[in-house]
Design a protein around this motif. Structure first.
Motif, PDB file in Angstrom:
ATOM      1  N   THR A 249     -25.130 -36.540  15.770  1.00 26.95           N
ATOM      2  CA  THR A 249     -23.742 -36.104  15.743  1.00 26.95           C
ATOM      3  C   THR A 249     -22.811 -37.246  15.360  1.00 26.95           C
ATOM      4  N   ILE A 250     -23.079 -38.437  15.872  1.00 27.49           N
ATOM      5  CA  ILE A 250     -22.267 -39.601  15.510  1.00 27.49           C
ATOM      6  C   ILE A 250     -22.366 -39.860  14.006  1.00 27.49           C
ATOM      7  N   LEU A 251     -23.579 -39.808  13.475  1.00 25.41           N
ATOM      8  CA  LEU A 251     -23.763 -40.033  12.045  1.00 25.41           C
ATOM      9  C   LEU A 251     -23.041 -38.973  11.216  1.00 25.41           C
ATOM     10  N   ASN A 252     -23.108 -37.713  11.661  1.00 24.59           N
ATOM     11  CA  ASN A 252     -22.421 -36.645  10.941  1.00 24.59           C
ATOM     12  C   ASN A 252     -20.916 -36.841  10.984  1.00 24.59           C
ATOM     13  N   MET A 253     -20.412 -37.247  12.142  1.00 22.93           N
ATOM     14  CA  MET A 253     -18.976 -37.462  12.316  1.00 22.93           C
ATOM     15  C   MET A 253     -18.479 -38.554  11.371  1.00 22.93           C
ATOM     16  N   VAL A 254     -19.286 -39.593  11.208  1.00 22.07           N
ATOM     17  CA  VAL A 254     -18.896 -40.711  10.352  1.00 22.07           C
ATOM     18  C   VAL A 254     -19.077 -40.375   8.873  1.00 22.07           C
ATOM     19  N   CYS A 255     -20.176 -39.698   8.553  1.00 26.88           N
ATOM     20  CA  CYS A 255     -20.549 -39.513   7.147  1.00 26.88           C
ATOM     21  C   CYS A 255     -19.956 -38.275   6.486  1.00 26.88           C
ATOM     22  N   ALA A 256     -19.639 -37.229   7.264  1.00 27.02           N
ATOM     23  CA  ALA A 256     -19.181 -35.977   6.656  1.00 27.02           C
ATOM     24  C   ALA A 256     -17.936 -36.144   5.785  1.00 27.02           C
ATOM     25  N   PRO A 257     -16.909 -36.870   6.224  1.00 31.13           N
ATOM     26  CA  PRO A 257     -15.753 -37.055   5.334  1.00 31.13           C
ATOM     27  C   PRO A 257     -16.128 -37.759   4.034  1.00 31.13           C
ATOM     28  N   TYR A 258     -17.057 -38.714   4.102  1.00 27.61           N
ATOM     29  CA  TYR A 258     -17.499 -39.403   2.891  1.00 27.61           C
ATOM     30  C   TYR A 258     -18.304 -38.470   1.991  1.00 27.61           C
ATOM     31  N   ALA A 259     -19.038 -37.534   2.605  1.00 32.16           N
ATOM     32  CA  ALA A 259     -19.751 -36.537   1.804  1.00 32.16           C
ATOM     33  C   ALA A 259     -18.766 -35.707   0.996  1.00 32.16           C
ATOM     34  N   GLY A 260     -17.651 -35.322   1.619  1.00 29.39           N
ATOM     35  CA  GLY A 260     -16.619 -34.587   0.897  1.00 29.39           C
ATOM     36  C   GLY A 260     -16.054 -35.394  -0.260  1.00 29.39           C
ATOM     37  N   LYS A 261     -15.807 -36.680  -0.044  1.00 25.34           N
ATOM     38  CA  LYS A 261     -15.286 -37.541  -1.108  1.00 25.34           C
ATOM     39  C   LYS A 261     -16.320 -37.738  -2.208  1.00 25.34           C
ATOM     40  N   LEU A 262     -17.608 -37.826  -1.826  1.00 27.14           N
ATOM     41  CA  LEU A 262     -18.681 -37.958  -2.811  1.00 27.14           C
ATOM     42  C   LEU A 262     -18.708 -36.754  -3.740  1.00 27.14           C
ATOM     43  N   ILE A 263     -18.556 -35.566  -3.149  1.00 30.26           N
ATOM     44  CA  ILE A 263     -18.555 -34.337  -3.946  1.00 30.26           C
ATOM     45  C   ILE A 263     -17.355 -34.302  -4.886  1.00 30.26           C
ATOM     46  N   GLU A 264     -16.193 -34.707  -4.389  1.00 31.50           N
ATOM     47  CA  GLU A 264     -15.006 -34.736  -5.229  1.00 31.50           C
ATOM     48  C   GLU A 264     -15.164 -35.715  -6.391  1.00 31.50           C
ATOM     49  N   ARG A 265     -15.847 -36.826  -6.149  1.00 30.24           N
ATOM     50  CA  ARG A 265     -15.985 -37.856  -7.188  1.00 30.24           C
ATOM     51  C   ARG A 265     -17.076 -37.538  -8.193  1.00 30.24           C
ATOM     52  N   PHE A 266     -18.251 -37.104  -7.713  1.00 29.06           N
ATOM     53  CA  PHE A 266     -19.396 -36.935  -8.599  1.00 29.06           C
ATOM     54  C   PHE A 266     -19.692 -35.475  -8.945  1.00 29.06           C
ATOM     55  N   GLY A 267     -19.037 -34.542  -8.265  1.00 25.38           N
ATOM     56  CA  GLY A 267     -19.249 -33.138  -8.575  1.00 25.38           C
ATOM     57  C   GLY A 267     -20.357 -32.500  -7.769  1.00 25.38           C
ATOM     58  N   GLU A 268     -20.357 -31.178  -7.751  1.00 22.97           N
ATOM     59  CA  GLU A 268     -21.312 -30.423  -6.946  1.00 22.97           C
ATOM     60  C   GLU A 268     -22.741 -30.549  -7.463  1.00 22.97           C
ATOM     61  N   THR A 269     -22.907 -30.584  -8.787  1.00 27.79           N
ATOM     62  CA  THR A 269     -24.253 -30.581  -9.361  1.00 27.79           C
ATOM     63  C   THR A 269     -25.053 -31.805  -8.933  1.00 27.79           C
ATOM     64  N   LEU A 270     -24.495 -32.987  -9.152  1.00 30.10           N
ATOM     65  CA  LEU A 270     -25.195 -34.218  -8.782  1.00 30.10           C
ATOM     66  C   LEU A 270     -25.383 -34.319  -7.276  1.00 30.10           C
ATOM     67  N   SER A 271     -24.400 -33.873  -6.521  1.00 28.99           N
ATOM     68  CA  SER A 271     -24.486 -33.942  -5.064  1.00 28.99           C
ATOM     69  C   SER A 271     -25.620 -33.077  -4.535  1.00 28.99           C
ATOM     70  N   LEU A 272     -25.743 -31.873  -5.078  1.00 30.26           N
ATOM     71  CA  LEU A 272     -26.814 -30.977  -4.627  1.00 30.26           C
ATOM     72  C   LEU A 272     -28.184 -31.483  -5.049  1.00 30.26           C
ATOM     73  N   LYS A 273     -28.271 -32.073  -6.235  1.00 28.68           N
ATOM     74  CA  LYS A 273     -29.547 -32.660  -6.658  1.00 28.68           C
ATOM     75  C   LYS A 273     -29.988 -33.727  -5.660  1.00 28.68           C
ATOM     76  N   LEU A 274     -29.055 -34.582  -5.261  1.00 31.71           N
ATOM     77  CA  LEU A 274     -29.367 -35.639  -4.299  1.00 31.71           C
ATOM     78  C   LEU A 274     -29.850 -35.058  -2.975  1.00 31.71           C
ATOM     79  N   GLU A 275     -29.169 -34.017  -2.498  1.00 30.90           N
ATOM     80  CA  GLU A 275     -29.570 -33.410  -1.230  1.00 30.90           C
ATOM     81  C   GLU A 275     -30.974 -32.834  -1.309  1.00 30.90           C
ATOM     82  N   TYR A 276     -31.238 -32.030  -2.337  1.00 29.75           N
ATOM     83  CA  TYR A 276     -32.500 -31.286  -2.382  1.00 29.75           C
ATOM     84  C   TYR A 276     -33.713 -32.192  -2.590  1.00 29.75           C
TER      85      TYR A 276
END
Length: 382
Positions: A249-276
C-alpha cells in the motif's frame, strides 16, 4: 476549508467515495485467507468457489443500466457503498461455508456497482488531459486509506488481540456511516451529458473489451492465488499478511501519481506494453518460486506494476463517445469479470494438482495481452 466548501465539488465527492471503499474492502480482503482457513477450514477448492461467487456481481455489472433507469448515478453510488459496508459488517458473524458465500455476495454487489459508477463518473466529470493524473491521485488516496486501515488492523489484532467479529463490524460500520454522510452532504450534481440507458456492444471498442477481459483474468490469479500461496505454502500469519499489504500500500501510494504522469508523458500504448510484459515475467517466476522471500518480492512487484492499469481506462476515455461511458463502464466491468467467475474455481482444482500450472496459465494470459497492445494506436493521444 469549511464544511460547506468540502461538500461543494464533484472532485471532492469522487475523492470521498474512493476513500470510503478501502475501509471496508481492505479489511475484508486482508483478513479473508486467514479467516476462512482458521474459522471455516477452507481448502483451495472452497476458496476458489468463494472468489468465483465474489465476482458474480462484477459479471452482472452491466445491469447497472437498469438501476440507472430508477436511480441517478450519484444515488446508486451511495446505495452501493451502503451494501459494501453491510456485507463487511456481517462477515464475522457467519464463519461457515454458506454464511461466507452470502455475506461475500452482499459485499461484492456493493463493491462492484460502486467501482463501475465511480469509474463512469470520473471519466465523465474529469477532462481527458487531466484524467491520468486524477486517477493516479485517486489510486494514491485509496492506498493511503488502505494503509491506515491496515495499520489499525495490525494494532487491533496483534497488540490488543481483538477478534474478527469486532474488526469486521467496525470497518463495515464506518463505511456505512460515510455513505450516509456523502448522501446528505453533497448536492446532486447535474449530468453534463445524458447517458445511454440501453445495453450495447460497439465494434470500435472491441480491443478495449478484449484487453479488459484479459486484465480481469490475469488479476484474479494474483488476487486469489498469490495471497493463498503465501498462507498455505509458506504459512504466513494474519499479522505477516497485514505487514505485506502495508508495504504494498505504501508503494502504491507513492507510485500511483507517478504512474498517471508516466501515462500522460508516454501514452497508453507504451505504458500498457510495460505493464503486460512485466506481468509475464512475474507469473513465470511465481510458477518457479521455492522461497518465501521470492514469493513476497513477486507479490510486491506485481502490485507495483498494477498501478499502470489505469492506462486502459484513459485509453477508453479517449476513444469513447461521452454518452457511452456509463453503459460501457458497466459492460466493461462485466467483461472483466467473465473470467473472474469461472477462473478461480477452475484454477482452484488445478491448484490441487499443480501450483505452478496456475501461474504459468497467468503468464500465457499476460502474453496475449502484451501482443494485443501492438494493435493500439501508436500516437500518445487517441
Amino acid at each position: 476549508m469549511n464544511i460547506k466548501s468540502f461538500f461543494a465539488t464533484r472532485e471532492q465527492l469522487l475523492y470521498l467515495l474512493a476513500a470510503a471503499v478501502p475501509i471496508a474492502f481492505t479489511t475484508w480482503n486482508a483478513l479473508l485467507n486467514n479467516f476462512v482457513v482458521e474459522m471455516a477450514r477452507f481448502d483451495g477448492e472452497k476458496i476458489g468457489l468463494l472468489q468465483s461467487i465474489r465476482e458474480v456481481p462484477g459479471l452482472l455489472a452491466f445491469s447497472i443500466v437498469f438501476v440507472l433507469i430508477i436511480f441517478r448515478q450519484q444515488t446508486a453510488a451511495y446505495l452501493s457503498l451502503l451494501l459494501l459496508g453491510l456485507g463487511t459488517l456481517l462477515t464475522g458473524f457467519f464463519p461457515s461455508v454458506i454464511g461466507l458465500y452470502v455475506t461475500t455476495l452482499i459485499m461484492s454487489v456493493g463493491f462492484h456497482y460502486l467501482e463501475t459508477l465511480h469509474s463512469s463518473l470520473s471519466l465523465q466529470w474529469i477532462s481527458k488531459d487531466q484524467a491520468p493524473s486524477f486517477l493516479g491521485k485517486i489510486s494514491a488516496l485509496r492506498s493511503f486509506i488502505a494503509l491506515f486501515t491496515l495499520a489499525i488492523l495490525y494494532v487491533m489484532m496483534k497488540i490488543f488481540d481483538i477478534g474478527y467479529i469486532a474488526v469486521y463490524v467496525l470497518s463495515g460500520g464506518i463505511t456505512m456511516l460515510l455513505a450516509i454522510v456523502t448522501w446528505i452532504g453533497f448536492e446532486h450534481f447535474k449530468d453534463d451529458i445524458v447517458q445511454e440507458t440501453k445495453l450495447f456492444l460497439r465494434k470500435k471498442y472491441w480491443l478495449f473489451y478484449v484487453l479488459t477481459f484479459l486484465a480481469g483474468a490475469r488479476r484474479q490469479i494474483v488476487v486469489v492465488f498469490a495471497g493463498f500461496l503465501l498462507v498455505e505454502k509458506f504459512h504466513f500469519t494474519v499479522e505477516n499478511m497485514l505487514l505485506l499489504l502495508i508495504v504494498n500500500t505504501i508503494l502504491n501510494m507513492v507510485c500511483a501519481p507517478y504512474a498517471g504522469k508516466l501515462i500522460e508523458r508516454f501514452g497508453e500504448t507504451l505504458s500498457l506494453k510495460l505493464e503486460y510484459i512485466s506481468i509475464v515475467l512475474i507469473f513465470i517466476l511465481y510458477g518457479l518460486v521455492q522461497s518465501q522471500t521470492m514469493a513476497v518480492s513477486l507479490y510486491i512487484l506485481d502490485n507495483l506494476f498494477y498501478t499502470i492499469a489505469i492506462a486502459l481506462k484513459t485509453y477508453f476515455q479517449k476513444i469513447a463517445d461521452p454518452k457511452d461511458i456509463a453503459v460501457t463502464s458497466g459492460v466493461a466491468s462485466a467483461i472483466n469479470h467473465i473470467a473472474a467467475v469461472f477462473l478461480p474455481f477452475t484454477l482452484g482444482i488445478v491448484w490441487i494438482y499443480s501450483i505452478s500450472a496456475v501461474f504459468f496459465i497467468g503468464a500465457a494470459i499476460a502474453m496475449i495481452a502484451f501482443l494485443l497492445t501492438f494493435l493500439l494506436p501508436k500516437k500518445e493521444r487517441v
